[in-house]
Design an enzyme around this catalytic site. Structure first.
Site, mmCIF file in Angstrom:
data_model
loop_
_atom_site.group_PDB
_atom_site.id
_atom_site.type_symbol
_atom_site.label_atom_id
_atom_site.label_comp_id
_atom_site.label_asym_id
_atom_site.label_seq_id
_atom_site.Cartn_x
_atom_site.Cartn_y
_atom_site.Cartn_z
ATOM 1 N N ASP A 159 -39.980 29.521 -38.608
ATOM 2 C CA ASP A 159 -39.284 28.611 -37.690
ATOM 3 C C ASP A 159 -40.110 27.373 -37.361
ATOM 4 O OD1 ASP A 159 -41.145 30.140 -36.296
ATOM 5 O OD2 ASP A 159 -39.643 31.250 -35.169
ATOM 6 N N ASN A 200 -37.903 39.203 -25.253
ATOM 7 C CA ASN A 200 -36.461 39.473 -25.195
ATOM 8 C C ASN A 200 -35.947 40.087 -26.500
ATOM 9 O OD1 ASN A 200 -36.547 37.316 -26.939
ATOM 10 N ND2 ASN A 200 -35.212 35.975 -25.738
ATOM 11 N N HIS A 208 -36.485 38.847 -29.574
ATOM 12 C CA HIS A 208 -36.179 37.921 -30.679
ATOM 13 C C HIS A 208 -37.162 38.110 -31.834
ATOM 14 C CE1 HIS A 208 -38.711 34.329 -28.893
ATOM 15 N NE2 HIS A 208 -39.443 35.024 -29.717
ATOM 16 N N GLU A 245 -32.356 34.535 -31.210
ATOM 17 C CA GLU A 245 -32.305 34.953 -29.813
ATOM 18 C C GLU A 245 -31.198 35.991 -29.603
ATOM 19 O OE1 GLU A 245 -34.712 34.124 -28.121
ATOM 20 O OE2 GLU A 245 -35.075 31.975 -27.943
HETATM 21 C C1 F6R Z 1 -43.070 32.671 -34.181
HETATM 22 C C2 F6R Z 1 -41.841 33.395 -33.904
HETATM 23 C C3 F6R Z 1 -41.634 34.167 -32.659
HETATM 24 C C4 F6R Z 1 -42.885 34.882 -32.140
HETATM 25 C C5 F6R Z 1 -42.581 35.618 -30.839
HETATM 26 C C6 F6R Z 1 -43.798 36.300 -30.276
HETATM 27 O O1 F6R Z 1 -42.996 32.007 -35.440
HETATM 28 O O2 F6R Z 1 -40.968 33.322 -34.699
HETATM 29 O O3 F6R Z 1 -40.607 35.109 -32.886
HETATM 30 O O4 F6R Z 1 -43.324 35.785 -33.123
HETATM 31 O O5 F6R Z 1 -42.085 34.716 -29.907
HETATM 32 O O6 F6R Z 1 -44.721 35.327 -29.868
HETATM 33 P P1 F6R Z 1 -46.179 35.732 -29.389
HETATM 34 O O7 F6R Z 1 -46.879 36.267 -30.580
HETATM 35 O O8 F6R Z 1 -46.789 34.433 -28.909
HETATM 36 O O9 F6R Z 1 -46.017 36.743 -28.312
#
Ligand code: F6R
Length: 254
Positions: free
Chosen positions: A67, A136, A138, A143
């Site tokens: 992303d 959440n 994702h 989402e």
């Molecule tokens: C990042 C991504 C997100 C993160 C998720 C967890 O490229 O796609 O899904 O993996 O938000 O983020 P952290 O590791 O910062 O808790």
């Protein structure tokens, strides 16, 4: 799926780096699906270390990231292009031409999403997809929703996600409202999925994702249906799973 218990974040990162290293060693031109966020940072550091020791060669490796924020250029220090260059690519012998991240500056979202899907197809699919998990549930920026988005799409970031990512910006208002993300089908098509979860903030969603119903309300729950999904979680992230299932071991196979 198989869940591996790690005693802490460092242990989790070493295990993850070992699995990615094995993938690179077994297939030198692997397509690696990569993630940003805090969780994989130490895994990337471990991979850099293995490269420096002469154990890994990235010269034929191709990467595709999950992303990118819409509206940020690759030079912006909170863009995911900047992050990947900073924490991994600039430290290893990867050819930057073989690294792919959605173009946050492309205004035409249909054009960018179909370009990105085409890139994934032209690489012949993803051999190993690394994932973190949002509080959440994702994965990528898919989402919670009433349906699973299949391929790369433009997403309005959930309030939960913007608040949680505000720690990297000076205020929540600076966090972009939209992002490009691979879809659930792009992720599910990967040959292997490696999901990392660290810290107690992930404990409830980890339990819901892997022991609850498969539902787009908890996007990571779809991974229960992936034929080759590995989860590595540290003890704080495993707390709810341990409590509710009574599992005490180091490896959980389902
Ligand atoms: C990042 C991504 C997100 C993160 C998720 C967890 O490229 O796609 O899904 O993996 O938000 O983020 P952290 O590791 O910062 O808790």
């Amino acid at each position: 799926m198989t869940i591996y218990a790690a005693k802490d974040y460092l242990d989790l990162s070493r295990k993850a780096a070992n699995i990615i290293s094995a993938q690179i060693t077994l297939k030198r031109n692997s397509v690696l699906g990569l993630a940003t966020g805090s969780t994989p940072v130490e895994t990337y550091r471990q991979l850099i270390e293995k490269y420096r020791q002469g154990d890994l060669d990235f010269s034929e490796i191709r990467t595709i990231n999950l992303d990118e924020y819409k509206g940020l250029s690759g030079e912006h220090n909170q863009s995911y292009r900047y992050f990947m260059n900073d924490v991994l690519f600039s430290h290893i012998n990867i050819d930057l031409k073989n690294t792919n991240i959605p173009d946050g500056l492309e205004e035409d979202s249909e054009k960018e999403c179909s370009r990105y899907n085409q890139v994934i197809r032209s690489m012949g699919g993803i051999d190993l997809q690394l994932l973190g998990i949002g509080g959440n549930g994702h994965i990528g920026f898919n989402e919670p929703s009433s349906f699973f988005e299949k391929e790369t799409h433009l997403v309005a970031l959930a309030e939960h996600t913007r608040k949680s990512n505000a720690r990297f910006f000076t205020s929540v208002d600076e966090v972009p409202t939209h992002a490009y993300t691979m879809g659930i089908k792009n992720i599910m098509d990967a040959g292997k999925v490696l999901l990392l979860a660290s810290g107690e903030a992930k404990a409830i969603t980890l339990y819901d994702s892997f022991f609850g119903f498969v539902t787009p309300e908890i996007p990571a729950s779809i991974l229960q249906l992936h034929p080759n999904c590995i989860v590595i979680a540290d003890e704080p992230a495993l707390a709810v799973i341990r409590e509710k299932t009574g599992w005490e071991g180091a490896v959980y196979d389902n």
